[in-house]
Write a protein that holds these residues in place. Structure first.
Motif, PDB file in Angstrom:
ATOM      1  N   HIS A 158      10.134  26.715   1.844  1.00  0.00           N
ATOM      2  CA  HIS A 158      10.957  26.793   3.058  1.00  0.00           C
ATOM      3  C   HIS A 158      12.424  26.573   2.734  1.00  0.00           C
ATOM      4  O   HIS A 158      13.299  27.148   3.356  1.00  0.00           O
ATOM      5  CB  HIS A 158      10.464  25.828   4.138  1.00  0.00           C
ATOM      6  CG  HIS A 158      10.679  24.379   3.838  1.00  0.00           C
ATOM      7  ND1 HIS A 158      10.018  23.707   2.845  1.00  0.00           N
ATOM      8  CD2 HIS A 158      11.497  23.478   4.421  1.00  0.00           C
ATOM      9  CE1 HIS A 158      10.419  22.446   2.833  1.00  0.00           C
ATOM     10  NE2 HIS A 158      11.313  22.289   3.780  1.00  0.00           N
ATOM     11  N   LEU A 173      13.924  29.941   0.907  1.00  0.00           N
ATOM     12  CA  LEU A 173      14.363  31.011   1.802  1.00  0.00           C
ATOM     13  C   LEU A 173      15.699  30.665   2.441  1.00  0.00           C
ATOM     14  O   LEU A 173      16.571  31.524   2.589  1.00  0.00           O
ATOM     15  CB  LEU A 173      13.305  31.252   2.888  1.00  0.00           C
ATOM     16  CG  LEU A 173      12.036  31.927   2.384  1.00  0.00           C
ATOM     17  CD1 LEU A 173      10.944  31.873   3.432  1.00  0.00           C
ATOM     18  CD2 LEU A 173      12.322  33.372   1.998  1.00  0.00           C
ATOM     19  N   GLN A 174      15.875  29.389   2.787  1.00  0.00           N
ATOM     20  CA  GLN A 174      17.151  28.988   3.372  1.00  0.00           C
ATOM     21  C   GLN A 174      18.281  29.117   2.356  1.00  0.00           C
ATOM     22  O   GLN A 174      19.409  29.428   2.713  1.00  0.00           O
ATOM     23  CB  GLN A 174      17.078  27.549   3.896  1.00  0.00           C
ATOM     24  CG  GLN A 174      16.267  27.397   5.161  1.00  0.00           C
ATOM     25  CD  GLN A 174      16.753  28.292   6.284  1.00  0.00           C
ATOM     26  OE1 GLN A 174      17.939  28.620   6.385  1.00  0.00           O
ATOM     27  NE2 GLN A 174      15.836  28.745   7.117  1.00  0.00           N
ATOM     28  N   GLU A 177       6.577  36.620  -3.781  1.00  0.00           N
ATOM     29  CA  GLU A 177       6.415  36.247  -2.372  1.00  0.00           C
ATOM     30  C   GLU A 177       7.111  37.294  -1.498  1.00  0.00           C
ATOM     31  O   GLU A 177       8.311  37.535  -1.620  1.00  0.00           O
ATOM     32  CB  GLU A 177       7.028  34.854  -2.146  1.00  0.00           C
ATOM     33  CG  GLU A 177       7.178  34.428  -0.709  1.00  0.00           C
ATOM     34  CD  GLU A 177       5.872  34.446   0.073  1.00  0.00           C
ATOM     35  OE1 GLU A 177       4.918  33.797  -0.358  1.00  0.00           O
ATOM     36  OE2 GLU A 177       5.819  35.136   1.113  1.00  0.00           O
ATOM     37  N   GLU A 236       8.001  37.307   1.552  1.00  0.00           N
ATOM     38  CA  GLU A 236       9.109  36.842   2.391  1.00  0.00           C
ATOM     39  C   GLU A 236      10.410  36.779   1.600  1.00  0.00           C
ATOM     40  O   GLU A 236      11.483  36.998   2.140  1.00  0.00           O
ATOM     41  CB  GLU A 236       8.812  35.477   2.996  1.00  0.00           C
ATOM     42  CG  GLU A 236       7.643  35.444   3.963  1.00  0.00           C
ATOM     43  CD  GLU A 236       7.761  36.435   5.129  1.00  0.00           C
ATOM     44  OE1 GLU A 236       8.895  36.856   5.445  1.00  0.00           O
ATOM     45  OE2 GLU A 236       6.719  36.793   5.692  1.00  0.00           O
ATOM     46  N   ARG A 281      11.661  40.285   1.334  1.00  0.00           N
ATOM     47  CA  ARG A 281      12.241  40.683   2.610  1.00  0.00           C
ATOM     48  C   ARG A 281      13.645  40.117   2.779  1.00  0.00           C
ATOM     49  O   ARG A 281      14.559  40.791   3.238  1.00  0.00           O
ATOM     50  CB  ARG A 281      11.364  40.186   3.763  1.00  0.00           C
ATOM     51  CG  ARG A 281      10.048  40.927   3.871  1.00  0.00           C
ATOM     52  CD  ARG A 281       9.158  40.269   4.901  1.00  0.00           C
ATOM     53  NE  ARG A 281       8.014  41.124   5.219  1.00  0.00           N
ATOM     54  CZ  ARG A 281       7.057  40.791   6.086  1.00  0.00           C
ATOM     55  NH1 ARG A 281       7.106  39.629   6.697  1.00  0.00           N
ATOM     56  NH2 ARG A 281       6.072  41.616   6.343  1.00  0.00           N
ATOM     57  N   MET A 282      13.769  38.852   2.414  1.00  0.00           N
ATOM     58  CA  MET A 282      15.065  38.204   2.550  1.00  0.00           C
ATOM     59  C   MET A 282      16.094  38.910   1.675  1.00  0.00           C
ATOM     60  O   MET A 282      17.233  39.140   2.091  1.00  0.00           O
ATOM     61  CB  MET A 282      14.899  36.741   2.134  1.00  0.00           C
ATOM     62  CG  MET A 282      16.045  35.867   2.443  1.00  0.00           C
ATOM     63  SD  MET A 282      16.428  35.865   4.192  1.00  0.00           S
ATOM     64  CE  MET A 282      15.990  34.234   4.636  1.00  0.00           C
ATOM     65  N   GLN A 296      17.099  42.031   3.237  1.00  0.00           N
ATOM     66  CA  GLN A 296      18.001  41.759   4.351  1.00  0.00           C
ATOM     67  C   GLN A 296      19.425  41.549   3.846  1.00  0.00           C
ATOM     68  O   GLN A 296      20.390  42.078   4.401  1.00  0.00           O
ATOM     69  CB  GLN A 296      17.516  40.510   5.095  1.00  0.00           C
ATOM     70  CG  GLN A 296      18.325  40.207   6.338  1.00  0.00           C
ATOM     71  CD  GLN A 296      18.033  38.799   6.876  1.00  0.00           C
ATOM     72  OE1 GLN A 296      16.988  38.212   6.598  1.00  0.00           O
ATOM     73  NE2 GLN A 296      18.958  38.277   7.629  1.00  0.00           N
ATOM     74  N   TRP A 342       6.714  47.024   5.822  1.00  0.00           N
ATOM     75  CA  TRP A 342       7.498  47.625   6.898  1.00  0.00           C
ATOM     76  C   TRP A 342       8.830  46.935   7.081  1.00  0.00           C
ATOM     77  O   TRP A 342       9.845  47.561   7.373  1.00  0.00           O
ATOM     78  CB  TRP A 342       6.731  47.601   8.229  1.00  0.00           C
ATOM     79  CG  TRP A 342       6.535  46.223   8.792  1.00  0.00           C
ATOM     80  CD1 TRP A 342       5.496  45.390   8.577  1.00  0.00           C
ATOM     81  CD2 TRP A 342       7.442  45.509   9.639  1.00  0.00           C
ATOM     82  NE1 TRP A 342       5.687  44.198   9.231  1.00  0.00           N
ATOM     83  CE2 TRP A 342       6.868  44.242   9.902  1.00  0.00           C
ATOM     84  CE3 TRP A 342       8.684  45.803  10.208  1.00  0.00           C
ATOM     85  CZ2 TRP A 342       7.493  43.278  10.690  1.00  0.00           C
ATOM     86  CZ3 TRP A 342       9.302  44.848  10.999  1.00  0.00           C
ATOM     87  CH2 TRP A 342       8.711  43.600  11.233  1.00  0.00           C
ATOM     88  N   ASN A 343       8.831  45.632   6.875  1.00  0.00           N
ATOM     89  CA  ASN A 343      10.054  44.889   7.124  1.00  0.00           C
ATOM     90  C   ASN A 343      11.145  45.290   6.134  1.00  0.00           C
ATOM     91  O   ASN A 343      12.322  45.382   6.482  1.00  0.00           O
ATOM     92  CB  ASN A 343       9.751  43.392   7.024  1.00  0.00           C
ATOM     93  CG  ASN A 343      10.862  42.561   7.596  1.00  0.00           C
ATOM     94  OD1 ASN A 343      11.710  42.071   6.858  1.00  0.00           O
ATOM     95  ND2 ASN A 343      10.883  42.434   8.908  1.00  0.00           N
ATOM     96  N   ASN A 401      12.492  48.510   7.148  1.00  0.00           N
ATOM     97  CA  ASN A 401      13.366  48.306   8.296  1.00  0.00           C
ATOM     98  C   ASN A 401      14.761  47.856   7.857  1.00  0.00           C
ATOM     99  O   ASN A 401      15.774  48.310   8.386  1.00  0.00           O
ATOM    100  CB  ASN A 401      12.733  47.261   9.218  1.00  0.00           C
ATOM    101  CG  ASN A 401      13.465  47.152  10.541  1.00  0.00           C
ATOM    102  OD1 ASN A 401      13.580  48.143  11.268  1.00  0.00           O
ATOM    103  ND2 ASN A 401      13.983  45.981  10.839  1.00  0.00           N
ATOM    104  N   GLU A 402      14.802  46.962   6.885  1.00  0.00           N
ATOM    105  CA  GLU A 402      16.096  46.503   6.381  1.00  0.00           C
ATOM    106  C   GLU A 402      16.878  47.663   5.773  1.00  0.00           C
ATOM    107  O   GLU A 402      18.092  47.759   5.924  1.00  0.00           O
ATOM    108  CB  GLU A 402      15.903  45.387   5.336  1.00  0.00           C
ATOM    109  CG  GLU A 402      15.312  44.098   5.880  1.00  0.00           C
ATOM    110  CD  GLU A 402      16.154  43.442   6.978  1.00  0.00           C
ATOM    111  OE1 GLU A 402      17.310  43.868   7.204  1.00  0.00           O
ATOM    112  OE2 GLU A 402      15.649  42.511   7.623  1.00  0.00           O
ATOM    113  N   GLU A 462       5.595  52.659  11.414  1.00  0.00           N
ATOM    114  CA  GLU A 462       5.860  51.445  12.171  1.00  0.00           C
ATOM    115  C   GLU A 462       6.980  51.715  13.182  1.00  0.00           C
ATOM    116  O   GLU A 462       8.115  51.993  12.797  1.00  0.00           O
ATOM    117  CB  GLU A 462       6.264  50.334  11.180  1.00  0.00           C
ATOM    118  CG  GLU A 462       6.431  48.989  11.795  1.00  0.00           C
ATOM    119  CD  GLU A 462       5.313  48.649  12.750  1.00  0.00           C
ATOM    120  OE1 GLU A 462       4.160  48.562  12.300  1.00  0.00           O
ATOM    121  OE2 GLU A 462       5.585  48.505  13.961  1.00  0.00           O
ATOM    122  N   VAL A 494       8.956  49.964  14.962  1.00  0.00           N
ATOM    123  CA  VAL A 494      10.209  49.214  14.844  1.00  0.00           C
ATOM    124  C   VAL A 494      11.127  49.865  13.808  1.00  0.00           C
ATOM    125  O   VAL A 494      12.328  50.019  14.015  1.00  0.00           O
ATOM    126  CB  VAL A 494       9.929  47.750  14.456  1.00  0.00           C
ATOM    127  CG1 VAL A 494      11.222  47.014  14.180  1.00  0.00           C
ATOM    128  CG2 VAL A 494       9.157  47.053  15.551  1.00  0.00           C
TER     129      VAL A 494
END
Ligand SMILES: C[S@@+](CC[C@H](N)C(=O)[O-])C[C@H]1O[C@@H](n2cnc3c(N)ncnc32)[C@H](O)[C@@H]1O
Lengths: 661, 277
Positions: free
Chosen positions: A547, A550-551, A576, A578, A581-582, A585, A608-609, A612-613, A638, A640
């Motif tokens: 956690h 990611l921050q 990972e 996430e 994805r980050m 982003q 998909w995420n 999307n980015e 997707e 979105v």
């Protein structure tokens, strides 16, 4: 016979192999909805519009036709050229389908190709064409639509709706001619509401009291309110119309009813709520005195009715005229409401002072509130007195009012900061000082920031954060280790808001401790975009829990140090998802044109995420060379992603629709 | 930024669906937003993605998951909502099951009862039924996922919005007005048992094959396919043979293979548990 779940799995497997298209087309006819749905998504992504168009053209198989249409629609702008070709088909049903799909895709440049169909001989086609230009807001269609308003009933209705959707001011006169005495009065009123042209205000105000059926009157009232909202200067008109409206007991009763209307259960579009607001707007703007007490009492008692204050402030004249009477009203809530809603001048202060002595505390609190709005230093002593001795509501209102005065006026607060002061008084006084710092009280504030009582301590810290100098820094620093976690995080936020290199240095140093506060420290460094913390954050990454990791990446994206591109590219290889994805982003936020080669391959990513980015990033860069990639993303499985890609496409220069040969 | 970003919303709703089976397609996004905003502020997070990460990785994530459903589900309910179903119950279901009810009480379940308006309305309806219920006793079980709702049901103190379908007469007969609102009279609260239970993770609080009828209204619309099927399976197990299931007006079992058969009662569709099931 296989089950839907098995067929779904088979379809997914085939979609990865060489037999993809055949499998997808077959699944478009599947009897199970879930299988067809998946097939539609896949078809949108992998089957060319021409192939789908052929399915649709074959009218024999209704299920397949519908599925083909859905897939075409999902392809969005990519399918537009083909759908445009379909507009020339000889089968009227096919033309209608194409029109409806174009309307739903909502790609405005398609509107022009629809114009020739507005007068089509088949009324169903004409109707669909009219609806489509409405949905696409095709301004070029307005002259033709105006002619249709005179025509046959069904097309008339569609044309009225379309003119409304387009917002065509030219339509105001013909639309008004339909109100109130035609079967089309209601749609005409709806259209007038969306057009919201100032010139419609006077005629609408004239018909409103004359119409009795609520089915038309409610929409008229809503239309009037919207037109008032958009009108540059509605006041003179409303002032003229006011007396006549107020004189009709029937109309006033109607407004009262509309004001009392509870929003119905399941009132999804909030229409009941809007009706209430519309009635209030008209009542206040036209100065209908009979309704004012109710509105004022509601303002005074219902926290959700705060919007009423805005209405009264926008149309102050009528209330100003009725104020003396209303201030003497027997209902304390009405008196309180006037004090909140009306505007007072400096020379009217004595009147406010009188209400500070009202027998009802809510009225007294409202008087404090009104005094605060004047922002006059001379009111300070009385307000301080209320802060010390009033009841809860008065105390809070007085504190708020004091916060708006100048520091020089606040010397009287001293009595509220003494050791023997009541805890509430103390905290409110500190709150005043956190909006308006007073140098003379600084030592006392710093002292209170270390008070035994946690609530006082936190209020003290907020006030101390406004004090310049090293002592306040030290205090905040110490508070970072407070035994109360909420105080810790407060202190952190206050430090960030204070800014300055010193606080960044402190935050960076705190990264070394691995307690629950570190999560917030990382976020704080991101928030102050602390370049000085960047390398330390990067080096910390491997030692942290997920956690925090990611921050860290999120914070680094905000800070954007020079090496961020490389850093993010490395994260793309993380296991990972996430984290990947980050990273995507970050690239979407920060990548420059020369980094397109990193971004573009991600358009094929399985996640998909991440796709999307990519779509978002390409939209930000808005480079025509990425059009093809965006067109593919615009028909992503997707929704979105598809929506993001469409928004991105709109940021590229629109390209003429190329009609395939 | 106004409004939540659609992609972030999807991350979160997919996660919620994975965890709870609740579906959010039907919920107005503004509602979701207004419920979550204050929570984000409390946790000092900014974006929905922050919150999603929190739920995925933060050491306190389990506690957060525990409070999430209560934050995002729709609690909307009021007294005497869709009362024609109560009439069906009294005039069709009870007479049909009369023979069975000689030696045991009529047992009803209100599944997803929110703050109790539904089971209490049912209780009022049974009190008022007169003849059809003569000499018969009854018990109403009522459960909800959200313990806070159940606490309110126990308190039985209601605000105006819960009474939106009550005229002055009903207010006077069934409630006593107090400073904080309207309190349901004691006699209508007796024989109604409200307790927390998640239909998707049954805690054993529901009876097994005992209910004569189950009302589950206005919550299956938020369920995904799988969750829907699981809930229907639970109802099939909890109903006595031949028992009835009443759904909300926008919910339906038609087009599904279940252990229920649709039946027309008084012009409305209800579902009857197949004897063999
Ligand atoms: C919209 S209310 C409906 C209340 C009442 N049945 C009615 O129709 O007026 C939905 C209720 O279902 C509850 N609920 C949602 N998911 C649930 C679940 N999985 N198990 C039990 N209750 C649930 C919610 O907490 C909420 O109180």
């Amino acid at each position: 016979m296989s089950t839907p779940a098995e067929r779904l799995a088979a379809l997914d497997a085939a979609a990865r192999g060489p037999e993809r298209e055949g499998a997808i087309l077959l699944a478009l006819e599947d009897e199970a909805l879930t299988v067809r749905d998946r097939a539609i998504r896949l078809a949108a992504r992998y089957v060319e519009p021409a192939v789908l168009g052929a399915l649709v053209a074959d009218g024999e198989h209704a299920v397949r036709r519908n599925a083909g249409l859905s897939a075409l629609e999902r392809q969005g702008p990519y399918a537009v050229p083909h759908l445009t070709v379909m507009l020339g088909a000889s089968d009227p049903e096919l033309v209608m389908f194409a029109l409806q799909s174009l309307a739903r895709i909502g790609y405005p440049p398609a509107g022009r190709s629809i114009l020739p169909l507005l007068h089509h001989a088949d009324p169903n086609v004409a109707q669909s064409a009219i609806e489509a230009v409405g949905q696409l807001r095709t301004r070029e269609a307005v002259p033709a639509l105006l002619k249709l308003v005179e025509g046959e009933l069904w097309l008339q209705l569609a044309a009225i709706n379309a003119l409304g959707a387009i917002g065509a001011a030219e339509a105001v006169t013909p639309l008004l001619a339909l109100v109130p005495d035609s079967v089309l009065a209601e749609p005409a009123v709806q259209a007038l509401r969306t057009i919201a042209a100032p010139e419609s205000l006077e005629p609408l105000l004239r018909v409103l009291p004359a119409v009795r059926e609520r089915a038309l009157r409610d929409p008229l009232l809503l239309a009037v309110a919207v037109v008032i909202d958009f009108h540059p200067d509605p006041v003179p008109l409303l002032a003229r119309a006011g007396p006549e409206l107020a004189a009709s007991a029937e109309f006033v009763a109607y407004l009262a009813q509309a004001l009392a209307a509870l929003p119905a259960a399941g009132d999804m579009d909030g229409e009941g709520d809007s009706l209430q607001r519309a009635a209030a707007t008209l009542a206040v703007a036209a100065g209908i005195e009979a309704l004012e007490p109710d509105l004022l009492a509601r303002l005074a008692t219902d926290a959700d009715a705060i919007w009423l204050e805005g209405v009264f402030h926008r149309f102050p004249d009528a209330l100003a005229a009725h104020r003396p009477r209303l201030l003497g009203h027997p209902d304390p809530d009405v008196r309180g409401g006037v004090l909140r809603a009306a505007r007072f001048e400096e020379h009217e202060l004595p009147e406010l002072y009188e209400h500070l002595e009202d027998t009802h505390s809510r009225v007294r609190a409202a008087a404090c509130y009104a005094m605060g709005r004047l922002e006059l230093d001379s009111t300070a002593p009385l307000l301080v007195e209320r802060l010390r001795r009033g009841d809860r509501a008065e105390q809070a209102a007085a504190a708020q009012a004091l916060g708006r005065l100048s520091a020089d006026a606040l010397t009287d607060l001293e009595s509220c900061l003494r050791a023997d002061a009541d805890e509430t008084v103390l905290m409110l006084a500190l709150e005043v000082l956190s909006t308006c710092p007073v140098p003379a009280f600084e030592p006392r504030v710093l002292q209170l920031a270390e008070d035994r009582r946690p609530a006082v301590r936190r209020a003290g810290l907020r006030a101390a954060a406004r004090v310049t100098g090293a002592r306040a820094d030290v205090l905040l620093l110490r508070a970072l280790a407070d035994r109360d976690q909420a105080t810790q995080v407060d202190a952190l936020e206050l430090m960030v808001a204070r800014g300055g290199e010193k606080s960044v240095a402190v935050l960076v140093a705190m990264l070394g401790t691995s307690d629950s506060l570190r999560f917030h420290v990382i976020r704080a460094l991101g928030q102050c975009r602390a370049q000085a913390g960047a390398t330390r954050l990067r080096d910390l990454l491997p030692q942290c829990a997920p956690h925090e990791q990611l921050q860290i990446v999120a914070a680094l994206i905000r800070i954007a140090p020079p090496w961020i591109g490389t850093f993010l590219r490395e994260r793309l290889g993380d296991s990972e998802v996430e984290m990947r994805r980050m990273a995507a982003q970050g690239l979407a936020d920060l990548a420059e044109e020369h980094e397109l080669p990193v971004l573009l391959p991600l358009a094929e990513d399985a996640d998909w995420n991440i796709r999307n980015e990519v779509a978002r990033g390409l939209g930000r860069l808005a480079r025509p060379v990425t059009r093809q990639v965006l067109l593919a993303l615009a028909r992503d499985v997707e929704p979105v992603v598809a929506a993001t890609a469409r928004a991105a496409l709109e940021r590229l220069q629109p390209e003429a629709i190329r009609i395939p040969a | 930024m106004t409004g939540f970003d659609q992609a972030e919303l999807k991350l979160l709703t997919d996660l919620i669906q994975e965890r709870f089976g609740l579906m959010f397609n039907g919920i107005r996004m503004e509602i979701l937003e207004s419920r979550l905003r204050p929570r984000l502020r409390e946790l000092r997070l900014t974006t929905l993605r922050d919150y999603y990460h929190y739920l995925r990785f933060h050491p306190d994530r389990e506690a957060e998951f525990a409070r999430l459903p209560a934050m995002v589900t729709n609690n909307e309910t009021y007294f005497f909502r869709e009362t024609h179903q109560f009439d069906l119950l009294i005039h069709h279901v009870i007479p049909e099951r009369r023979a069975l009810l000689r030696d045991r009480p009529l047992r009803l379940l209100s599944a997803g009862c929110s703050s109790g308006e539904e089971p209490y309305s049912l209780s009022i309806a049974l009190h008022n039924a007169g003849l059809p219920l003569a000499g018969m006793s009854w018990e109403i079980d009522a459960c909800d996922l959200n313990p806070e709702r159940i606490a309110r049901a126990h308190e039985a103190l209601y605000a105006e919005s819960s009474l939106r379908a009550c005229d002055a007469e009903a207010r006077r007969r069934y409630f006593t007005q107090e400073a904080g609102g309207f309190r349901l009279k004691q006699k209508y609260r007796e024989k109604v048992r409200c307790f927390p239970s998640n239909l998707l993770a049954p805690n054993g609080a529901l009876g097994w094959a005992i209910y004569d009828a189950i009302l589950c209204r206005n919550l299956l619309i938020y369920f995904s396919e799988d969750a829907f099927a699981a809930a229907i399976g639970l109802f099939a197990r909890s109903l006595a043979p031949g028992g009835y299931l009443f759904l909300g007006h926008s919910e339906s079992l038609l087009d599904r293979k279940t252990s229920f058969a649709p039946a027309m009662l008084g012009g409305a569709v209800v579902y009857r548990k197949l004897e063999a099931a």
